[in-house]
Design an enzyme around this catalytic site. Structure first.
Site, PDB file in Angstrom:
ATOM      1  N   LYS A  59      50.578  36.978  32.176  1.00  0.00           N
ATOM      2  CA  LYS A  59      50.695  36.097  33.348  1.00  0.00           C
ATOM      3  C   LYS A  59      51.037  34.677  32.917  1.00  0.00           C
ATOM      4  CE  LYS A  59      47.598  38.398  36.662  1.00  0.00           C
ATOM      5  NZ  LYS A  59      46.339  38.253  37.426  1.00  0.00           N
ATOM      6  N   SER A  80      44.369  33.237  34.813  1.00  0.00           N
ATOM      7  CA  SER A  80      43.119  33.966  34.678  1.00  0.00           C
ATOM      8  C   SER A  80      43.274  35.351  35.283  1.00  0.00           C
ATOM      9  CB  SER A  80      42.011  33.190  35.407  1.00  0.00           C
ATOM     10  OG  SER A  80      40.765  33.788  35.171  1.00  0.00           O
ATOM     11  N   ASP A  81      42.503  36.303  34.774  1.00  0.00           N
ATOM     12  CA  ASP A  81      42.502  37.646  35.352  1.00  0.00           C
ATOM     13  C   ASP A  81      41.091  38.215  35.239  1.00  0.00           C
ATOM     14  OD1 ASP A  81      44.244  39.808  36.504  1.00  0.00           O
ATOM     15  OD2 ASP A  81      43.325  40.926  34.863  1.00  0.00           O
ATOM     16  N   THR A  82      40.691  38.942  36.268  1.00  0.00           N
ATOM     17  CA  THR A  82      39.345  39.521  36.314  1.00  0.00           C
ATOM     18  C   THR A  82      39.447  41.027  36.452  1.00  0.00           C
ATOM     19  OG1 THR A  82      38.475  37.538  37.385  1.00  0.00           O
ATOM     20  CG2 THR A  82      37.137  39.524  37.581  1.00  0.00           C
TER      21      THR A  82
END
Length: 200
Positions: A59, A80-82
């Protein structure tokens, strides 16, 4: 040094959390022809922590290219990624209401992990961090799951729930970063931005 950063995320929660930190930010969102969902595909047998770090890096690569393509002023870019994980099973965003109900039925009555990776880049310098939290869900009846899914809240959320929403009524214990579970761990984010020389 700039007094703002670019947030390459469509999540309103990440934007709110940056506001809470006092970080001025502008959104750097994908163009209509960018395949941002395709970046989130898991590789077979990929461990959840490796997955979330890799997706965040992809990303950020896409956001750096976007900044150059648009000829925008240089400033730190944050991605950010969750993901939610039960053992090695990765729970991303549910495809639809039925998928959300399946995820919640599997997570109900378990202790699972919520992993959020954060990465920031300015020019050639890139820093990243991983927040690893544990969430314990109480048992949920089929009717409770159905009603929660009907609220619409699980859609667009990793693991089909929002810790800051109605799901809080089913969470008996949290170990780790509450803001990380929401989607942007504030302690790690502040450290990364300071690491780039950004004044907080």
């Amino acid at each position: 040094m700039t007094d703002f950063i670019y947030l390459a995320s469509q999540s309103p929660r990440r934007s709110q959390l940056l506001d809470q930190l006092g970080v001025r930010h502008e959104l750097l969102l994908p163009d209509a022809d960018e395949d941002s969902e395709g970046l989130e595909l898991a590789i077979k047998n990929e461990a959840p922590a490796a997955y979330v770090k890799r997706v965040t890096g992809l990303k950020l690569d896409a956001a750096v290219a976007r900044l150059k393509r648009r000829g925008l002023p240089s400033a730190p870019i944050l991605c950010s990624d969750t993901t939610v994980a039960l053992g090695r099973t990765i729970y991303g965003k549910p495809a639809d209401a039925k998928d959300a109900a399946r995820m919640l039925a599997e997570l109900a009555g378990t202790k699972h992990r919520v992993l959020t990776a954060v990465a920031v880049q300015q020019r050639r310098k890139r820093l990243d961090a991983l927040s690893d939290s544990h969430v314990t869900f109480t048992a949920m009846t089929a009717v409770q799951i159905k009603n929660y899914v009907a609220s619409g809240e699980p859609l667009g959320k990793a693991g089909a729930y929002a810790v800051q929403g109605r799901a809080a009524g089913f969470i008996s214990q949290i170990n780790g970063s509450y803001s990380g579970i929401m989607g942007l761990p504030m302690f790690e984010t502040a450290q990364l931005l300071r690491g780039l020389g950004f004044k907080l």
